[in-house]
Scaffold this motif. Structure first.
Motif, PDB file in Angstrom:
ATOM      1  N   ARG A   1       0.821  -1.248  -0.053  1.00  0.00           N
ATOM      2  CA  ARG A   1       0.117  -0.031  -0.101  1.00  0.00           C
ATOM      3  C   ARG A   1       1.045   1.353  -0.025  1.00  0.00           C
ATOM      4  N   ARG A   2       0.549   2.242  -0.880  1.00  0.00           N
ATOM      5  CA  ARG A   2       1.317   3.370  -1.022  1.00  0.00           C
ATOM      6  C   ARG A   2       1.468   4.111   0.372  1.00  0.00           C
ATOM      7  N   LYS A   3       0.473   4.499   0.641  1.00  0.00           N
ATOM      8  CA  LYS A   3       0.605   5.377   2.206  1.00  0.00           C
ATOM      9  C   LYS A   3       1.266   4.789   3.238  1.00  0.00           C
ATOM     10  N   ARG A   4       1.349   3.448   3.229  1.00  0.00           N
ATOM     11  CA  ARG A   4       1.707   2.588   4.326  1.00  0.00           C
ATOM     12  C   ARG A   4       3.302   1.956   4.045  1.00  0.00           C
ATOM     13  N   ASP A   5       3.374   1.635   2.846  1.00  0.00           N
ATOM     14  CA  ASP A   5       4.839   1.038   2.656  1.00  0.00           C
ATOM     15  C   ASP A   5       5.795   1.576   1.903  1.00  0.00           C
TER      16      ASP A   5
ATOM     17  N   ILE B   1       9.274   2.051   3.345  1.00  0.00           N
ATOM     18  CA  ILE B   1       9.640   0.551   4.235  1.00  0.00           C
ATOM     19  C   ILE B   1      10.704  -0.248   3.490  1.00  0.00           C
TER      20      ILE B   1
ATOM     21  N   LEU C   1       8.952  -6.737   4.428  1.00  0.00           N
ATOM     22  CA  LEU C   1       7.598  -6.994   3.905  1.00  0.00           C
ATOM     23  C   LEU C   1       7.372  -8.428   3.114  1.00  0.00           C
TER      24      LEU C   1
END
Length: 444
Positions: A139-143, A146, A151
Motif C-alpha cells: 500500500r502506497r501510504k503505508r509501505d 519501508i 515485507l
C-alpha cells in the motif's frame, strides 16, 4: 569597460539614453535657474521613483503571473518582462510534457504483466506499480519508505538481495495465495537505485514439478522391467546353444540395455539433485585424493587419451557432499575421455586462491562451437547427436554437474574452441575451503 558596454541590449541603450537626456535637460534648467544641484537631485528623485514603481509592478506580476497579464513596459523593464515571460512559457511547456510522460509511464506500468518495485540504496521502497502492489500486498501510504525485506520475509529472497545470487534471480512461494513469484534485480547504473522485477511463475513451477515427478516416477518404474530384460539378455549371451546368428543382435541389445540403465541412473540422480533434498550431511572431502583415484580409473581403460595428467596445487579439503562432488568430477572427466582422441591429452587440476577453490578439466578433443556453449547444461542437449549416441552418452552429465554445483554454491565456466579442445572449470566459494596443511604441490 568595452565588455560591459558591448553587453548592453538595444533596450539598455535606450534607457541609458533617456537617463542621459534627462540629466542634460536638468543641467540646462539648473544653469538657467542657478540651481544645478537641485535640478539634478529632482531629476534623480523622479527617475528613482519611476524605477521603484516599475520594480513594484514587476514584483506584483511575478507573484500573480498565473492570473495577471504581463505589464506593458518599455526599456530594460520591458525586456526583463519579455525574458521572464519566455522562461515561464518554456517552463509550462516542459512541465506539461513531463506530466504527460509521467501519466503515460503510469498507464504503461499499470498494464505491465510483471510487477516493478523501485528500491533505494537501503532497499527501501520508493515506488511500485499496481501488479507488484497486488502480488506483494503493498500500500502506497503505508509501505513507501519501508525496507522490502520487512515485507517479503523469505530467506531465499533476502539472501538474493544481499548477495545477488543466484544470478538468474530468486523464486519463492507465497504461502497465503500459493503463488510462485520470481524476483530479478535490474541495475540502474547507480547504487542509489535498483529496479526489482516480479513475475508470477506459478504455472511454470507447476509444470516443472509435474515434469520432475513424471521423470522420477517413470525412472523408478522402468528399473524393474529393465533389470528383468537385462537378466534374460545376459542368460542368452552365456548360452552355448544360442544360434550364432543371434550373437550379434543379443550383444547389441545388451549394449542398448546398459545404455538405458545409465540414462535411468542419471535421471534418478538428477531428480534427487533438483528436489533440493540433502540426504547426506556435508563433510570435508579430499578432492586431491578423489582426482588421483579418478585418474587411475581412466588410465585403466582400454580406450583413452594417451596422456592424462594430474596437477595438484593444493591439498586443501572441500566442504560438501562427497557423492555429489564425485559425480561432478566423474562426469567432467568422462566427457573429456569420450571426446578426446587417443593421441590427445587430458589435464586435471585442483588449486585454491583468494577467490576460492577450483577444479579444472582440460582436454585437446574435438571442441565445441561457441553457439552451443550456453545450452550445454540442458537435459539431453547434444552438439552432435549422432556422435553422442554412438558413444553411449545419456545427455544428462553436464545437467547433473550444474545442479550439483548449485547445491554447493559453485559455478561452472566453459571455454572451448572447435578442433582445439575444451576446459571445464568449477569455481567453489572460499567459505567451503578447509586448509589441511601447508601447501603440498604434486604433479602426476
Amino acid at each position: 569597460m568595452k565588455k560591459i558596454l558591448s553587453a548592453f541590449s538595444p533596450s539598455g541603450w535606450q534607457s541609458v539614453s533617456r537617463l542621459g537626456l534627462a540629466l542634460a535637460v536638468a543641467v540646462v534648467i539648473g544653469l538657467i535657474a542657478g540651481r544645478v544641484a537641485l535640478a539634478l537631485a529632482i531629476t534623480f528623485g523622479v527617475y528613482s521613483i519611476s524605477q521603484v514603481r516599475n520594480a513594484l509592478r514587476v514584483e506584483y506580476w511575478l507573484r500573480h503571473r498565473r492570473v495577471e497579464t504581463p505589464p506593458d513596459m518599455s526599456g530594460v523593464w520591458g525586456e526583463l518582462v519579455t525574458i521572464v515571460s519566455r522562461i515561464y512559457r518554456r517552463k509550462q511547456f516542459h512541465r506539461a510534457r513531463v506530466t504527460g510522460l509521467l501519466r503515460e509511464f503510469r498507464r504503461l506500468t499499470s498494464a505491465m504483466p510483471e510487477g516493478a518495485v523501485l528500491l533505494g540504496p537501503d532497499h527501501e521502497i520508493l515506488w511500485f506499480n499496481g501488479r507488484a502492489g497486488e502480488w506483494l500486498r503493498l500500500r502506497r501510504k503505508r509501505d513507501v519508505g519501508i525496507r522490502i525485506e520487512n515485507l517479503v520475509r523469505h530467506p531465499t529472497f533476502i539472501d538474493y538481495l544481499k548477495t545477488g545470487h543466484p544470478s538468474e534471480g530468486a523464486i519463492v512461494q507465497d504461502l497465503e495465495t500459493d503463488r510462485w513469484l520470481a524476483f530479478n534485480i535490474v541495475r540502474t547504473g547507480t547504487a542509489e537505485r535498483q529496479l526489482l522485477m516480479v513475475r508470477d511463475v506459478s504455472q511454470e513451477q507447476q509444470l516443472q514439478s509435474m515434469r520432475k515427478d513424471f521423470v522420477a516416477n517413470a525412472s523408478h518404474e522402468l528399473r524393474s522391467p529393465l533389470t528383468v530384460i537385462s537378466g534374460y539378455l545376459d542368460a542368452l549371451a552365456d548360452d552355448d546353444n544360442l544360434d550364432p546368428t543371434w550373437s550379434s543382435p543379443v550383444l547389441e541389445m545388451r549394449r542398448q540395455a546398459e545404455r538405458m540403465r545409465t540414462i535411468i541412473k542419471d535421471l534418478l540422480e538428477l531428480s534427487k539433485l533438483e528436489s533440493g533434498e540433502h540426504t547426506q550431511e556435508e563433510q570435508p572431502v579430499d578432492m586431491a585424493g578423489m582426482l588421483a583415484l579418478l585418474r587411475k580409473e581412466v588410465m585403466a581403460l582400454d580406450e583413452r587419451p594417451r596422456n592424462v595428467r594430474l596437477q595438484l596445487d593444493s591439498d586443501a579439503l572441500l566442504k560438501g557432499v562427497e557423492s555429489e562432488l564425485h559425480s561432478i568430477a566423474s562426469n567432467l572427466i568422462t566427457n573429456a575421455v569420450k571426446y578426446t582422441p587417443t593421441e590427445g591429452e587430458i589435464e586435471l587440476r585442483w588449486w585454491v586462491d583468494d577467490a576460492g577453490a577450483h577444479l579444472a578439466v582440460r582436454d585437446t578433443g574435438v571442441g565445441i562451437a561457441e553457439e552451443h556453449i550456453p545450452r550445454l547444461t540442458e537435459r539431453f542437449y547434444r552438439v552432435d547427436p549422432g556422435r553422442a549416441r554412438s558413444m553411449g552418452g545419456s545427455g544428462l552429465g553436464l545437467a547433473i554437474v550444474k545442479h550439483a554445483l548449485q547445491r554447493h554454491e559453485a559455478t561452472l565456466q566453459i571455454q572451448s574452441k572447435e578442433g582445439v579442445g575444451s576446459t571445464f572449470t568449477c569455481h567453489f566459494p572460499r567459505a567451503r575451503v578447509i586448509p589441511r596443511s601447508t601447501g603440498v604441490l604434486a604433479t602426476a
